[in-house]
Enzyme design. Structure first.
Site, PDB file in Angstrom:
ATOM      1  N   LYS A 182       0.862  -1.187   0.000  1.00 24.07           N
ATOM      2  CA  LYS A 182       0.000   0.000   0.000  1.00 24.07           C
ATOM      3  C   LYS A 182       0.889   1.224   0.000  1.00 24.07           C
ATOM      4  O   LYS A 182       1.714   1.414   0.899  1.00 24.07           O
ATOM      5  CB  LYS A 182      -0.900   0.000   1.229  1.00 24.07           C
ATOM      6  CG  LYS A 182      -1.754   1.263   1.326  1.00 24.07           C
ATOM      7  CD  LYS A 182      -2.806   1.149   2.396  1.00 24.07           C
ATOM      8  CE  LYS A 182      -3.567   2.458   2.538  1.00 24.07           C
ATOM      9  NZ  LYS A 182      -4.636   2.349   3.544  1.00 24.07           N
ATOM     10  N   ARG A 219     -10.809   9.967   2.000  1.00 27.22           N
ATOM     11  CA  ARG A 219     -10.649  10.620   3.298  1.00 27.22           C
ATOM     12  C   ARG A 219     -11.757  11.649   3.518  1.00 27.22           C
ATOM     13  O   ARG A 219     -12.130  11.929   4.667  1.00 27.22           O
ATOM     14  CB  ARG A 219      -9.247  11.234   3.414  1.00 27.22           C
ATOM     15  CG  ARG A 219      -8.173  10.143   3.453  1.00 27.22           C
ATOM     16  CD  ARG A 219      -6.745  10.677   3.414  1.00 27.22           C
ATOM     17  NE  ARG A 219      -5.776   9.588   3.287  1.00 27.22           N
ATOM     18  CZ  ARG A 219      -4.496   9.774   2.987  1.00 27.22           C
ATOM     19  NH1 ARG A 219      -4.030  11.003   2.779  1.00 27.22           N
ATOM     20  NH2 ARG A 219      -3.688   8.731   2.885  1.00 27.22           N
ATOM     21  N   LYS A 234      -2.376  -1.483  -3.836  1.00 24.98           N
ATOM     22  CA  LYS A 234      -3.201  -0.277  -3.851  1.00 24.98           C
ATOM     23  C   LYS A 234      -2.330   0.953  -3.914  1.00 24.98           C
ATOM     24  O   LYS A 234      -1.318   0.978  -3.213  1.00 24.98           O
ATOM     25  CB  LYS A 234      -4.037  -0.330  -2.574  1.00 24.98           C
ATOM     26  CG  LYS A 234      -4.672   0.902  -2.104  1.00 24.98           C
ATOM     27  CD  LYS A 234      -5.357   0.599  -0.824  1.00 24.98           C
ATOM     28  CE  LYS A 234      -6.053   1.836  -0.354  1.00 24.98           C
ATOM     29  NZ  LYS A 234      -6.530   1.706   0.985  1.00 24.98           N
TER      30      LYS A 234
END
Ligand code: PBG
Length: 324
Positions: A196, A206, A249
């Site tokens: 990640k 977010r 990711k």
């Protein structure tokens, strides 16, 4: 050699192209990320993710049934936590009556066959918006693992099939695996975010969870986007610690990493096509600068071609509508 080989031969008609196609997209390939909020009768559109919503538990049921009915096999749950419940230790994350735990139970009752995956990280619960416990300007590693393990156990107890640590602390997969084993959850899977990256592609997410870091960034735990070999080490570490699925990711900008990890392990791979990837395409399509459906499918197939077995994507419903 030309003219013995003419590469265009097999492209000459649709039926022939269909025969020699190397990758495909099926509804079973998808993991649908789902955002849950407190309250009732709520379905809030996320402003930076047009067409994507947060659901209160009552409305969530309808959404889960719909996802299951169109062929989605797995959902990945995230919760938005009210500010009043946030602290430094992520205490709310291990509340047996917490929103995540209630959501898992509701879904388990409603559609027991669907695979329930849950995000394991402290950021939505942290008053600092960090994935771990904060001390001074530092994010503590081993102390965080203790909380993450309790969190994963509480998800498993509630009925989660797979816990998905997205925090990037060292050793958290081993710590979670040991905790699950000790408590008899032998069959709870771990899908670890093995590679990640510290990425600005997470911006809209977010917003969705109101989980922006309050100070600094996440570069002391998430990976440097300049690194490739390190990703392979990360993935292998997680596999050795007991991960069942490795997630990479973000997606499109990191497909070289997907291929590298695919070639170096036989563990199933998931790719998370993240919020920023979704929002960029939605924005460009709204301006009529790009063909939404064609670009969406091209991106999804590219992720499969790179070696992903499954894709977490906000395009799940758009894509399934197109392919079925
Ligand atoms: C939380 C988490 C994040 C994402 C998934 N889990 C945000 C972050 O690490 O800051 C991002 C997903 C997306 O952008 O769609 N640890």
């Amino acid at each position: 050699m030309y003219p013995l080989n003419r590469n265009r031969r097999l492209r000459s008609k649709e039926s022939l192209r269909n025969l020699v196609r190397e990758s495909s997209i099926h509804p079973h390939d998808f993991i649908a990320p789902v955002f849950v909020i407190e309250g009732s009768n709520l379905k809030e559109e996320i402003s930076s993710m047009p067409g994507y919503f947060r659901y209160s538990l009552d409305n969530l049921k309808k959404e889960i049934k719909e996802l299951w009915s169109i062929g989605v096999q797995a959902i990945l749950l995230f919760v938005k936590v009210p500010d009043s419940l946030k602290d430094n230790l992520g205490s709310e994350a291990i509340n047996e009556q917490g929103l995540m735990q209630r959501a898992i139970k509701e879904i388990k009752n409603l559609v027991p066959e669907i695979t329930i995956m849950t995000d394991v990280a402290l950021d939505p619960y942290s008053k600092y918006g960090h994935d771990g416990i904060v001390k001074g300007m530092q994010i503590l590693n081993d102390e965080t693992n203790v909380v993450l393990s309790k969190m994963a156990l509480s998800h498993a107890k509630s009925g989660a099939d797979i816990v998905a640590p997205s925090d990037m602390m060292d050793g958290r997969v081993l710590s979670i695996r040991n905790t699950l084993e000790k408590n008899g959850f032998f069959n709870t899977g771990i899908m670890s975010y093995g590679a990640k990256y510290a990425s600005s592609f997470y911006g809209p997410f977010r917003d969705a969870l109101d989980s922006k870091p309050g100070f600094g960034d996440k570069k002391t735990y998430q990976m440097d986007s300049a690194n490739r070999k390190e990703a392979i080490n990360e993935a292998h570490a997680d596999i050795n610690e007991g991960a069942d699925i490795i997630m990479i990711k973000p997606g499109i900008a990191y497909l070289d990493i997907v291929r590298e990890i695919r070639d170096s392990t036989n563990t199933p791979l998931a790719v998370y096509q993240v919020s920023g990837e979704y929002s960029m395409l939605k924005a460009a399509a709204k301006l009529n600068w790009i063909n939404h459906n064609e670009v969406m499918m091209e991106q999804l197939i590219s992720i499969k071609r790179a070696g992903a077995n499954m894709i977490a994507s906000y395009f799940v419903k758009d894509a399934i509508k197109l392919i079925s």
